[in-house]
Design a protein around this motif. Structure first.
Motif, short mmCIF file in Angstrom:
data_model
loop_
_atom_site.label_atom_id
_atom_site.label_comp_id
_atom_site.label_asym_id
_atom_site.label_seq_id
_atom_site.Cartn_x
_atom_site.Cartn_y
_atom_site.Cartn_z
N LYS A 122 0.92 -0.98 -0.19
CA LYS A 122 -0.12 0.06 0.19
C LYS A 122 0.89 1.24 0.04
O LYS A 122 0.56 2.26 -0.78
CB LYS A 122 -0.89 0.07 1.26
CG LYS A 122 -1.86 1.15 1.29
CD LYS A 122 -2.89 1.15 2.40
CE LYS A 122 -2.05 1.36 3.74
NZ LYS A 122 -3.14 1.53 4.99
N ASP A 123 1.88 1.14 0.84
CA ASP A 123 2.80 2.51 0.86
C ASP A 123 3.29 2.79 -0.49
O ASP A 123 3.65 3.77 -0.99
CB ASP A 123 3.82 2.48 2.05
CG ASP A 123 3.05 2.40 3.35
OD1 ASP A 123 2.08 2.95 3.41
OD2 ASP A 123 3.93 1.77 4.32
N ALA A 124 3.72 1.65 -1.02
CA ALA A 124 4.63 1.78 -2.40
C ALA A 124 3.59 2.39 -3.21
O ALA A 124 4.09 2.99 -4.35
CB ALA A 124 4.94 0.20 -2.92
N VAL A 125 2.10 1.84 -3.51
CA VAL A 125 1.25 2.47 -4.30
C VAL A 125 1.30 3.87 -4.02
O VAL A 125 1.03 4.85 -4.96
CB VAL A 125 0.18 1.63 -4.36
CG1 VAL A 125 -1.10 2.51 -5.20
CG2 VAL A 125 0.37 0.35 -4.70
N ILE A 126 0.98 4.30 -2.87
CA ILE A 126 0.97 5.77 -2.34
C ILE A 126 2.09 6.43 -2.81
O ILE A 126 1.92 7.70 -3.29
CB ILE A 126 0.60 5.82 -0.94
CG1 ILE A 126 -0.59 5.35 -0.67
CG2 ILE A 126 0.79 7.15 -0.45
CD1 ILE A 126 -0.98 5.09 0.94
N ILE A 127 3.09 5.94 -2.72
CA ILE A 127 4.40 6.84 -2.97
C ILE A 127 4.64 6.81 -4.45
O ILE A 127 4.97 7.90 -4.95
CB ILE A 127 5.70 6.08 -2.55
CG1 ILE A 127 5.85 6.26 -0.87
CG2 ILE A 127 6.99 7.02 -3.11
CD1 ILE A 127 6.91 5.38 -0.41
N GLY A 128 3.93 5.99 -5.22
CA GLY A 128 4.04 5.89 -6.72
C GLY A 128 2.94 7.02 -7.35
O GLY A 128 3.46 7.92 -8.18
N ALA A 129 2.15 6.94 -6.51
CA ALA A 129 1.07 8.02 -6.89
C ALA A 129 1.18 9.57 -6.79
O ALA A 129 1.12 10.29 -7.56
CB ALA A 129 -0.43 7.73 -6.46
N LEU A 130 1.80 9.58 -5.57
CA LEU A 130 2.37 10.97 -5.19
C LEU A 130 3.47 11.52 -6.08
O LEU A 130 3.56 12.60 -6.53
CB LEU A 130 2.81 11.12 -3.78
CG LEU A 130 1.62 10.88 -2.78
CD1 LEU A 130 2.04 10.78 -1.43
CD2 LEU A 130 0.72 11.69 -2.96
N MET A 131 4.33 10.63 -6.40
CA MET A 131 5.49 11.09 -7.37
C MET A 131 5.18 11.06 -8.73
O MET A 131 5.77 11.71 -9.55
CB MET A 131 6.81 10.12 -7.08
CG MET A 131 7.30 9.86 -5.86
SD MET A 131 8.13 11.49 -5.80
CE MET A 131 9.50 11.55 -7.01
#
Length: 493
Positions: A122-131
């Motif tokens: 989940k954190d990886a998806v969030i980081i990818g979406a924000l970047m």
């Protein structure tokens, strides 16, 4: 920065110097063949971040930038974007390819890197979406490319659509994966404790003038139970002003300042042998958030403060009443007209005024804890309903029996005081000689939108500090994974 610290504020000369520096940096990069925007960017990058000077400078120039310059830039960019140039199916295919490539490059690339370095899925998806967001910077670069002739009108239109699409998609993805309840739970550390303390009270910190008195009252509410913990919660209302801000520096500084301001309160509780944990964050709905924290942390009670005897109705409706309605545990409001807190070192008793049978258990338990903490006698005042006089002998015997039970259970000196006539007048006379009094809310508090009768009148006239108690709901589901005493019994102080 040094001159700013010497003066303590940002002067007009400082603002002029910064603006001149921005323009000179832009001119320098323009002269050496690099676009002027990069010079201004480099000058801004070397400015000290998080300092008072940066915050004051932002406040001075941000409104003009957001109200004038930013709309002009977006208007110019929009006028230069020719969507009619995408006039065939092949160009739409290229647009989809650009979107897929851009998303794969930043969303997938950043998310995969985060996953490989130990982040959760989940954190990886969030980081990818924000970047993956491009935003304003991308539009600036694209405008420069169009001005230099590097990009054609068709390529510029497709790149603008890509920048807007990747920016817009971030918020729905993040909001879907992370709810506000999850963020609040992370802030307060819900569900990570190995053992629950014997007593836990949530203290809602608002007015800094009466905060020490609130902490002292909360420590008294724990009685002699140890270990005990106080949750010092200061919720900062989300600004309602129509201004727009370019970052979170001001929010972070407000939260940090709120936490720092509660350090003396933490030390005050520690001196009494009670652990205190400061919590602060932005909140649109203070009452529901207080109730949520109390439920997540399995608090025994919530303590609110008020420094006057009279509570304005709009204040009750805005915070106190909302907390009354939503909280799963007892809620106490410290009404302190004199603003001196609960006095110590006196022989004055703790008075519990029994106005309603529903609130009697919570009020008497709180009175016992206060009396034990203050080493003071306890007085139970009965027959104070404000409307009718119940049968004297039977009610008087019941009150005396209740006082005997409390005396045996607590070891305190408990005195029953029963009125055959005007119970409210007797209660006021008892309050005049009390160190602190405990009164449950009236049974009609939900319809009168205040403390109910006769509690509201007692709060208006009491000369001693008064704790108005709304008891926990009668039925409460067990807490998953909680200790044995977290069952269906309502949590009380």
């Amino acid at each position: 920065e040094r001159r700013y610290l010497e003066k303590g504020h940002l002067s007009v000369d400082h603002v002029a110097l910064v603006l001149v520096g921005v323009l000179l940096s832009a001119l320098t990069t323009e002269k050496i063949g690099i676009h002027a925007i990069f010079g201004a960017f480099v000058f801004g990058a070397v400015m000290p971040k998080g300092s008072g000077m940066a915050r004051e400078l932002t406040e001075k120039i941000e409104d003009f930038t957001v109200v004038v310059l930013l709309p002009v830039f977006f208007a110019v960019t929009g006028l230069r974007t020719n969507l009619f140039a995408l006039n065939n199916v092949s160009l739409l295919g290229w647009l989809l390819l650009i979107l897929a490539t851009a998303t794969a490059g930043k969303f997938v690339g950043t998310g995969l890197a985060a996953r490989l370095t130990g982040s959760s899925r989940k954190d990886a998806v969030i980081i990818g979406a924000l970047m993956n967001t491009r935003g304003l910077t991308e539009l600036v670069i694209l405008s420069i490319g169009l001005s230099l002739g590097v990009l054609s009108d068709r390529t510029f239109a497709m790149m603008v659509i890509m920048a807007l699409a990747t920016t817009v998609m971030a918020a729905p993805i993040v909001n879907r994966l992370v709810s506000r309840d999850d963020l609040v739970a992370d802030l307060i550390g819900a569900g990570h404790e190995a053992t629950r303390p014997s007593a836990r009270v949530l203290v809602a910190i608002g007015n800094p003038l009466n905060a020490p008195h609130l902490v002292d009252a909360a420590v008294r509410m724990t009685g002699g139970r140890r270990p005990a913990e106080l949750l010092l919660v200061r919720l900062i209302p989300t600004p309602r002003a129509p201004e727009f801000h370019t970052g979170l520096l001001e929010v972070e500084s407000q939260v940090a300042a709120a936490v720092d301001s509660m350090r003396p309160l933490v030390e005050q509780a520690a001196a009494a042998g009670v652990l205190a944990r400061p919590i602060s964050f932005l909140s649109d709905h203070v009452g529901p958030d207080l109730a949520r924290i109390a439920a997540d942390q399995h608090c025994d009670a919530i303590l609110l403060g008020w420094h006057r005897a009279s509570l304005a109705r709009h204040v009750v409706q805005a915070l106190v009443l909302r907390t009354f309605e939503l909280s799963p545990c007892d809620v106490a409001v410290l009404v302190d007209r004199e603003g001196r807190g609960i006095p110590t070192g006196t022989d004055r008793p703790v008075v519990v005024v029994l106005t309603d049978p529903t609130g009697e258990p919570s009020a008497t338990r709180l009175g016992v804890d206060l009396a034990a903490s203050l080493s003071a006698p306890l007085r139970l005042v009965g027959n104070v309903d404000g409307r009718i006089n119940r049968p004297g002998p039977a009610a008087s015997e019941a009150l005396a029996h209740r006082a005997d039970e409390l005396r045996r259970e607590s070891g305190l000196w408990v005195v029953p005081v029963y009125a055959d006539g005007d119970g409210a007048a007797l209660a006021l006379s008892e309050l005049a000689g009390a160190s602190v009094a405990v009164v449950p809310v009236g049974p009609d508090w939900a319809t009168t939108r205040d403390f109910g009768r006769p509690t509201e009148a007692l709060a208006e006239a009491a000369s001693c500090p008064l704790l108005v108690v709304r008891p926990a709901p009668a039925a409460r589901p067990p807490s998953a994974g909680g200790a044995a005493h977290h069952g269906a019994r309502p949590a009380t102080v």
